[in-house]
Design an enzyme around this catalytic site. Structure first.
Site, PDB file in Angstrom:
ATOM      1  N   SER A 139      -9.896  -0.546   7.174  1.00 29.93           N
ATOM      2  CA  SER A 139      -9.244  -0.291   5.899  1.00 29.93           C
ATOM      3  C   SER A 139      -8.615  -1.617   5.139  1.00 29.93           C
ATOM      4  CB  SER A 139      -8.214   0.866   5.894  1.00 29.93           C
ATOM      5  OG  SER A 139      -8.900   1.732   6.094  1.00 29.93           O
TER       6      SER A 139
ATOM      7  N   LYS B 211       0.782  -1.213  -0.006  1.00 24.59           N
ATOM      8  CA  LYS B 211      -0.037  -0.035   0.101  1.00 24.59           C
ATOM      9  C   LYS B 211       0.716   1.253   0.199  1.00 24.59           C
ATOM     10  CE  LYS B 211      -3.868   1.757   2.616  1.00 24.59           C
ATOM     11  NZ  LYS B 211      -4.977   1.616   4.065  1.00 24.59           N
TER      12      LYS B 211
ATOM     13  N   SER C  49      -9.488   1.805   3.027  1.00 20.36           N
ATOM     14  CA  SER C  49      -8.643   2.550   2.250  1.00 20.36           C
ATOM     15  C   SER C  49      -7.576   1.687   1.439  1.00 20.36           C
ATOM     16  CB  SER C  49      -7.895   3.657   3.049  1.00 20.36           C
ATOM     17  OG  SER C  49      -7.167   3.033   4.207  1.00 20.36           O
TER      18      SER C  49
END
Lengths: 505, 94, 478
Positions: free
Chosen positions: C166, C67, C142
């Site tokens: 997330s 990420k 996210s």
């Protein structure tokens, strides 16, 4: 007399001389090239996290104990949020509601009087970077080397009533910290910073006047001058019926005056909240005991001990303790000197009777001699060489030996001072120097009688004055004899010979 | 509950410049969100301690041993603007 | 099957049998990314093989996707934000170090909601990621980029971060496995912080086995993170047993809320039946303060975030700009203009909310109160874990919603985290595993939560359910 009363409180920031910064492993050395002593953590780069330097916490607790504070059993850190280029994270990790220490005091020795100045609180926090304003290039430059240096903030109660007291408080604080060897306390290097809060009120008023904060003082002297200026400024305003604004003023060393800060300082909303990246600290009793145990003898304790153990005057002791290393040097000398003396009483009675009381007695006896040599000739040499006892090349044994040689008459007092100079220049011992330079005191009565003959001839008029009763003139004749022998003659013997010749026969 | 002036004040505290339409928009959003958050007044929190750390970790330290710092060049590589080894910013007026 | 369509443990077996190598796996992935990512937009950048990369013949030598909020040395790390464009981290996150030590190479950085503020991966300066099951839908957020990449076989496995759900919610939306470890299980050093007391890095994977293998690598004490626990890391693969006999699992009565999609509810109830058949014992439990979880989170998390994001000011690194006309002083102008132009609207919203709740006069009513209600929620969970080994709930009240559907309604967006947030507030581990599909073809996620440092029970239950079903074998056709 004085219809006004000044109320002063001081906020001192001290850099701790740990090997590394408070939250990262960067070195903690002053004067490195810009941004050459930084890492992602103290630069506040994204993703980095703080880890507390154990020694910084222990040092902070040590200072707190030396200042007679209560150590909090539960210690936590908080974020103080504000924006400034020298604060890379946009917040400073500090302490808000659970500081390391509270409710302490410092006894300040001011010209013989001891005044107790309260310490409200003391806490640990990280230092910010350095901002330099470059008007030539119309920008400001930031160096983060200093970011993350461990800082101890010490806040005093508003217990000081004169600028001199404030100065004395700082001196006493600096001395205590030197004894702990935890901070360089150098205002010029920035390892000790001081802000003052001062208000003035009519004498007898219970209510405090409006508090004004003074910043930008770079020496203890500046603190005193700034406070002197400020109290007069405020007194004048009050007398004229003007209102004093609660503001921050900067001291100008150049103009010797305080000025309101140019930009209107908005009241900061620091939005304190507990630092989530650091876990709390529970201080166990055994840690407190360990730290208390590790505290060295502090200045006032040493002062009292010197007075009682060595029979020194409080004036003499007061001078010796101003430098911890000098005090240690004195003690070392006193011990060594007294160990090498055979007590007269035990020779008379029995060598086996030599005991502690004899030793203490001797100690007290020799201390004055040693103190005089240290405070007098040695201090003079240190001053002229802009040095201190740590940096000078002087072996304790050599110094003691020198004093012993003077005492035994091997070398005169006057010459002894020269020998000291040569010792410091060359690093050699006193015996070597005396031998090399032929400085041994002339105590051979034959030689001395010859000198006296010459002097009495050259100064017949003075000699007559002595015969007629002016005994004090003997000193002049002794002095002239010393000059003739380049200080090598034994002045005591000279005096005796002259006295005998002129007054007895 | 939250006025446009409040929004402008909080924006300044956060060092974010908001255009006028942003101020309007945010005032509405924050009003709605804060309205929802009023819920927090319902539960009884008498004698409840706040949780700032979810693990019962205590006394985590580091020894006072020096680790290598970054070299000045590596730091300057990250910098938006620099001069002679320092980070350069608009002039700060004091 | 192509190499990129296999799981990490299958590839490990092939590597061991010398039937493939890391380079071939990388090539297969990069090829798929080339073909599919223009539609999915899971990646913000791909990496070349580092020059000093060594092929290590171990179980862990499988390329991974990261990420965009986890720092890799000398790579751009932007958190999906304009304000960090151009920032190249001079250091590796601890998890990255651990992965490098086990011979893992990095394929690329995946898309995310800016600074992890979001549940849809629509708040990225790079534009939204698309759900591989239905390109008109969000992948969740996210960590939407990581989830979408794994689901689309554009990644073998990935790392994400979870502050309020997330990892789990995008895993649920994309039909894969997402784990949020216990707070303090994995080091946060190198994770660009959102909410420091809630964040954790965790694995997104094609199945529970891969999840366990990845957790084995990244978990463990880190001296650079004061909040990282010194708890021994067991071999989580040993918990991959199909056996839940006698395990007590709680079903909180509060989880059947109004907004819960009936198909999600049905899938979860069926999952419960499957586990019952395997010998698990279910009991009704209560989380009386769960209704306050979202409100608590949006005060506490945004407060911490507002402080964590204060460093993004244009002074040192990243983006910097000045207004055309001066407003206050040059410095303050720079701060304010940089942060206005550099942050997206959700970031601004959260920073403002956080700053407000910490500000003078509001701290007690908001932040302090929020921290106290957090204690109540944590106590609720602790109490349940005294009688139960785990709790079961849906991961999300709905399946993936359409791109643009909730962007205008931040509060509606926040409420989609209702099931995932309590685990972050209490610091406990939780996993999302696929448990079915809605009629519209979108995946449904099942969430299992256990007590602190009990990922072993988590894996046991998740593995048992997974191996009793076929959901994990299903992946979208792109």
């Amino acid at each position: 007399m004085n219809t006004f009363e000044t109320v002063i409180g001081l906020e001192v920031h001290l850099q701790l001389n740990t090997d590394t910064k408070i939250f990262c492993g960067c070195g903690n050395i002053f004067g490195q090239a810009p941004n050459a002593q930084t890492c992602p953590v103290c630069l506040g780069l994204p993703g980095t996290l703080p880890v507390l330097n154990k020694k910084a916490l222990f040092y902070a607790m040590k200072i707190a104990m030396a200042l007679n504070c209560q150590i909090s059993p539960y210690i936590k850190f908080d974020r103080k949020n504000y924006y400034y280029p020298d604060l890379p994270k946009g917040y400073q990790i500090s302490q808000y509601d659970f500081p390391i220490a509270k409710n302490g005091f410092l006894m300040v020795n001011a010209h013989g009087d001891l005044k107790k100045i309260g310490i409200t609180r003391a806490h640990l926090e990280e230092d910010a970077g350095k901002l330099i304003h470059d008007t030539a290039v119309n920008c400001s430059l930031v160096d983060y080397n200093r970011t993350g240096t461990p800082l101890m903030e010490i806040v005093s109660e508003p217990d000081m009533r004169t600028p001199q007291q404030a100065h004395d408080y700082l001196t006493a604080l600096k001395l205590t910290l030197q004894y702990l060897d935890i901070s360089d306390c150098d205002m010029e290097k920035g390892s000790l910073r001081c802000d003052a809060n001062v208000s003035v009120r009519k004498m007898g008023d219970a209510k405090l006047g409006t508090k004004v904060e003074i910043k930008n003082m770079n020496s203890f002297k500046a603190v005193k001058s700034a406070l002197e200026f400020e109290e007069i400024r405020q007194q004048k305003m009050i007398a004229a019926g003007e209102r004093i604004s609660q503001e921050t003023r900067l001291w100008s060393e150049e103009k010797q005056a305080t000025f309101a800060m140019r930009s209107k300082e908005e009241a900061h909303d620091y939005r304190y909240f507990p630092e989530p990246d650091l876990v709390p600290f529970i201080v166990e009793q055994k840690i407190i005991d360990e730290i208390a145990h590790s505290l060295p003898e502090l200045p006032l304790q040493k002062l009292e001990r010197f007075i009682s153990r060595y029979n020194l005057s409080s004036y003499d002791a007061g001078i010796l303790i101003q430098d911890k290393h000098l005090a240690e040097f004195f003690e070392g000398c006193a011990q060594l000197y007294s160990e090498n003396i055979t007590p007269v009483s035990s020779i008379k009675n029995n060598k086996e009777n030599r005991d502690n009381t004899d030793h203490t007695h001797i100690l007290k006896g020799v201390s004055k001699k040693i103190t005089n040599w240290i405070i007098g000739p040695l201090q003079q040499e240190l001053n002229s060489r802009k040095s201190d006892i740590n940096t000078i090349e002087l072996k304790l044994e050599d110094f003691v030996k020198l004093i012993a040689l003077v005492e035994s008459g091997s070398v005169s007092n006057l010459v002894g001072k020269d020998v000291l100079k040569f010792m410091l220049d060359s690093g050699k011992g006193p015996e070597a120097i005396i031998a090399e330079q032929g400085l041994a005191q002339v105590s051979d009565t034959g030689a001395l009688e010859k000198i006296v003959d010459e002097i009495l001839n050259e100064h017949a008029q003075i000699a007559n004055q002595v015969k007629e009763g002016k005994e004090s003139a003997i000193g002049f004749l002794v002095g002239q004899s010393m000059r003739k022998t380049h200080g090598k003659a034994n002045p005591k013997l000279l005096g005796e010979i002259i006295k005998r010749r002129l007054l007895n026969g | 509950m939250i006025s446009k002036d409040d929004v402008r004040y909080v924006a300044h505290l956060s060092r974010i410049h908001l255009q006028d339409n942003e101020v309007d928009h945010l005032a509405k959003d924050l009003e709605k969100i804060l309205g929802y958050i009023e819920k927090l007044k319902e539960p009884d929190i008498t004698n409840i301690k706040p949780t700032s750390h979810v693990l019962p970790l205590k006394n985590v330290f580091r020894e006072d041993i020096v680790r290598p710092s970054l070299k000045q060049e590596a730091v300057m590589k990250v910098a938006v603007s620099h001069h002679n080894g320092s980070f350069k910013v608009p002039q700060v007026i004091e | 099957m192509n190499l990129n369509e296999l799981t990490a443990h299958e590839l490990r077996d092939l590597i061991k049998a010398q039937k493939t190598n890391t380079t071939d796996i990388r090539d297969s992935l990069l090829d798929k990314i080339k073909r599919a990512d223009s539609k999915v937009k899971a990646y913000v950048r791909t990496f070349d093989t580092p020059k000093d990369f060594k092929e290590i013949d171990t179980a862990a030598g499988i390329p991974i996707s990261i990420k965009d909020n986890i720092c890799i040395k000398d790579q751009e790390t932007t958190c999906g934000s304009k304000i960090l464009k151009g920032f190249k981290s001079p250091y590796d996150a601890t998890v990255v170090k651990k992965l490098k030590q086990s011979g893992v190479s990095f394929i690329g950085a995946t898309n995310m909601d800016e600074f992890a503020f979001g549940s849809s991966t629509e708040n990225s300066c790079y534009g939204p990621t698309h759900n591989p099951w239905n390109l008109d839908c969000v992948p969740g957020g996210s960590s939407g980029g990581s989830a979408a990449a794994v689901a689309a076989h554009e990644a073998i496995w990935a790392l994400g971060s979870d502050t309020g759900g997330s990892i789990r919610q995008p895993a649920s939306f994309c039909g894969i496995v997402g784990l949020k470890p216990t707070y303090g299980r994995v080091s946060r050093f190198g994770l660009i912080a959102f909410a420091s007391s809630l964040d954790q890095i965790g694995p997104l994977a094609k199945d529970v086995t891969d999840s366990a293998i990845l957790l084995n690598i990244i978990a463990g004490h880190d001296e650079n993170d004061s909040t990282c626990a010194e708890v021994k890391v067991p071999d989580y693969t040993k918990s991959l047993v199909k056996d839940v006999k006698g395990l007590k699992i709680g079903i909180p009565k509060e989880c059947f809320i109004d907004g819960l999609d009936p198909e999600v509810k049905t899938a979860v109830m069926e999952a419960i039946e499957t586990l019952k058949e395997q010998g698990a014992i279910f009991k009704k439990v209560s989380l009386p303060h769960a209704q306050y979880a979202v409100a608590t989170y949006y005060i506490v998390a945004t407060a911490e975030a507002s402080s964590n994001l204060a460093r993004f000011d244009g002074v040192q690194y990243g983006f910097r700009t000045h207004p055309e006309q001066s407003r206050r002083t040059p410095l303050i102008d720079m701060y304010e203009e940089t942060r206005d132009k550099g942050f997206g609207s959700e970031a601004k919203r959260r920073i403002m909310l956080g700053t407000y709740s910490l500000s003078s006069g509001y701290y007690d009513a908001y932040y302090l109160r929020g921290q106290k209600v957090r204690t109540l929620i944590k106590n609720d969970l602790d109490k349940i874990f005294e009688e139960c080994h785990a709790i079961i709930t849906p991961t999300s009240p709905t399946t993936a919603f359409k791109i643009g559907e909730k962007v205008e309604d931040p509060l509606a967006m926040y409420l989609s985290d209702i099931y995932t947030i309590p685990a972050n507030l209490a610091g406990v581990p939780a996993i999302s595993i696929p448990c079915g599909f809605a009629k519209n073809g979108l995946p449904i996620g099942l969430q299992i939560t256990t007590k602190p440092f009990d990922e072993e029970t988590l894996f046991r239950i998740a593995y048992t359910y997974e191996q009793s079903t076929d959901w994990h074998k299903q992946k979208p056709k792109l």
